[in-house]
Motif scaffolding. Sequence first.
Motif, PDB file in Angstrom:
ATOM      1  N   SER A   1       7.865   9.813   0.093  1.00 56.01           N
ATOM      2  CA  SER A   1       8.433   8.865  -0.871  1.00 56.01           C
ATOM      3  C   SER A   1       7.328   8.338  -1.787  1.00 56.01           C
ATOM      4  O   SER A   1       6.153   8.332  -1.407  1.00 56.01           O
ATOM      5  N   PRO A   2       7.675   7.873  -2.989  1.00 56.42           N
ATOM      6  CA  PRO A   2       6.652   7.380  -3.915  1.00 56.42           C
ATOM      7  C   PRO A   2       5.796   6.264  -3.309  1.00 56.42           C
ATOM      8  O   PRO A   2       4.569   6.283  -3.447  1.00 56.42           O
ATOM      9  N   ASP A   3       6.411   5.312  -2.616  1.00 51.66           N
ATOM     10  CA  ASP A   3       5.585   4.238  -2.032  1.00 51.66           C
ATOM     11  C   ASP A   3       4.852   4.735  -0.790  1.00 51.66           C
ATOM     12  O   ASP A   3       3.733   4.300  -0.501  1.00 51.66           O
ATOM     13  N   GLY A   4       5.446   5.677  -0.068  1.00 61.05           N
ATOM     14  CA  GLY A   4       4.759   6.265   1.081  1.00 61.05           C
ATOM     15  C   GLY A   4       3.536   7.066   0.663  1.00 61.05           C
ATOM     16  O   GLY A   4       2.507   7.041   1.341  1.00 61.05           O
ATOM     17  N   VAL A   5       3.635   7.749  -0.461  1.00 62.46           N
ATOM     18  CA  VAL A   5       2.493   8.526  -0.953  1.00 62.46           C
ATOM     19  C   VAL A   5       1.302   7.601  -1.157  1.00 62.46           C
ATOM     20  O   VAL A   5       0.163   7.909  -0.800  1.00 62.46           O
ATOM     21  N   ASN A   6       1.559   6.416  -1.674  1.00 62.61           N
ATOM     22  CA  ASN A   6       0.465   5.452  -1.884  1.00 62.61           C
ATOM     23  C   ASN A   6      -0.047   4.855  -0.582  1.00 62.61           C
ATOM     24  O   ASN A   6      -1.235   4.651  -0.422  1.00 62.61           O
ATOM     25  N   ALA A   7       0.857   4.525   0.323  1.00 66.05           N
ATOM     26  CA  ALA A   7       0.479   3.648   1.435  1.00 66.05           C
ATOM     27  C   ALA A   7       0.257   4.366   2.759  1.00 66.05           C
ATOM     28  O   ALA A   7      -0.536   3.916   3.575  1.00 66.05           O
TER      29      ALA A   7
END
Length: 331
Positions: free
Chosen positions: A278-284
């Motif tokens: 997911s977009p936020d998972g990619v970051n975090a």
Amino acid sequence: MESRRDHRASSRLLVGAVALLCLCAAASGQLSCNFYKASCPNLDSTVQARVSAAMKAEARMGASLLRLHFHDCFVNGCDGSILLDGPDSEKLALPNLNSVRGYEVIDAIKADLEQACPGVVSCADVVAYAAKYGVLLSGGPDYDVRLGRKDGPVANQSGANSNLPSPFNSITVIAQKFKDVGLNTKDVVVLSGAHTIGRSRCVLFRSRLANFSATDSVDPTMDSALASSLQQLCSGGGDGNQTADLDAGSADAFDNHYYKNLLANKGLLSSDQGLFSSPDGVNATRALVQAYSANSQRFLYDFGVSMVRMGNIAPLNASAGQIRTKCSAVN
Ligand code: HEM
Ligand SMILES: *[C@@H]1O[C@H](CO)[C@@H](O)[C@H](O)[C@H]1NC(C)=O
Ligand SMILES: *[C@@H]1O[C@H](CO)[C@@H](O)[C@H](O)[C@H]1NC(C)=O
Ligand SMILES: *[C@@H]1O[C@H](CO)[C@@H](O)[C@H](O)[C@H]1NC(C)=O
Ligand SMILES: *[C@@H]1O[C@H](CO)[C@@H](O)[C@H](O)[C@H]1NC(C)=O
Ligand SMILES: *[C@@H]1O[C@H](CO)[C@@H](O)[C@H](O)[C@H]1NC(C)=O
């Protein structure tokens, strides 16, 4: 380069393994490993025997007991509140109803303990200890479980509905729910690794399998072979009660295969695959997923550390809690 990193990781492992051992007596009001050493010496063998027998009958029970502890700890702390019966029980909250399992194993352990050492071991500690054996007997790490929790006086159904993460939550929302109970984003990734064992009902992931979005019928972050086998599984009966393995290909073994699956788009729940995709998972969270997929030792060690952290959520002390005689009701 690669070997230097491995070397560093393994020396950290050694240091950490020592730190994880319960060598010192805990300060007053804190949990400790040997809390019942004198007052209930049969505790360990009793829990081990009951969990082992339950898992011989059904391997999945190890997973169910692990999840029971998680769902206890996120609501008013690890205080056994999930075990209380009644119209306002946590058992009836959406994340738990027809979903959380293993209450009868907890009751059986508690009954044995009330014979051996009446009025001594809290239900909250029974849940924590059963989870430890659920992990260990599935092949997971042998972490030292901390003990000395008291049982809480109330169930909190609305708390269960609000605090427990949903598989439809974004990674950002899930990380916030962990933060609300004092856990961090690393704990999210590590403890999601609990999904290396256990099952989920179709109703919790079938939105990924059909009519997913305006542009995609199937969730594009799900492997197409997995999607078609799940479509088959979930269409039979049609009521959503069928279950699939959370860790396809390694369902009952406590290992890092869960993370390898995420790298291959084979996560079952949206909240699993989202850690990697997911977009936020990619970051975090993505980088840690990759690290655990490549290093089983590191995952198993960190899992024990995060389990101790989760088990420390708001333990009650003597003045605020009690030792229940029966786990389903306050004394
Ligand atoms: C990160 C957020 C999490 C979400 C959204 C989540 C969601 C879920 C869902 C939807 C299921 C299937 C329930 C059903 O079929 O009724 C499940 C099962 C399970 N969860 Fe989680 N979970 C999360 C974190 C955790 C944590 C922290 C643990 C333990 C440390 C855990 C342990 C388990 C286990 C072992 C199962 C399988 C239980 C069984 O087979 O009886 N989960 N989870
Ligand atoms: C017990 O808990 C109460 C309420 O949280 C707190 O005020 C008290 O300091 C605690 N006592 C000990 C010994 O930790
Ligand atoms: C699905 O499971 C729930 C809980 O066990 C049950 O109430 C419901 O009747 C089940 N649905 C079917 C069609 O069996
Ligand atoms: C129930 O849980 C919520 C969320 O953690 C909390 O704010 C509330 O104080 C709890 N209520 C009781 C009665 O413990
Ligand atoms: C997908 O949506 C269409 C149109 O709303 C509906 O007819 C169809 O039954 C849905 N398919 C599934 C598998 O839910
Ligand atoms: C991810 O991080 C980038 C760079 O910091 C940021 O611009 C973006 O908004 C973040 N995306 C999400 C979904 O958090």
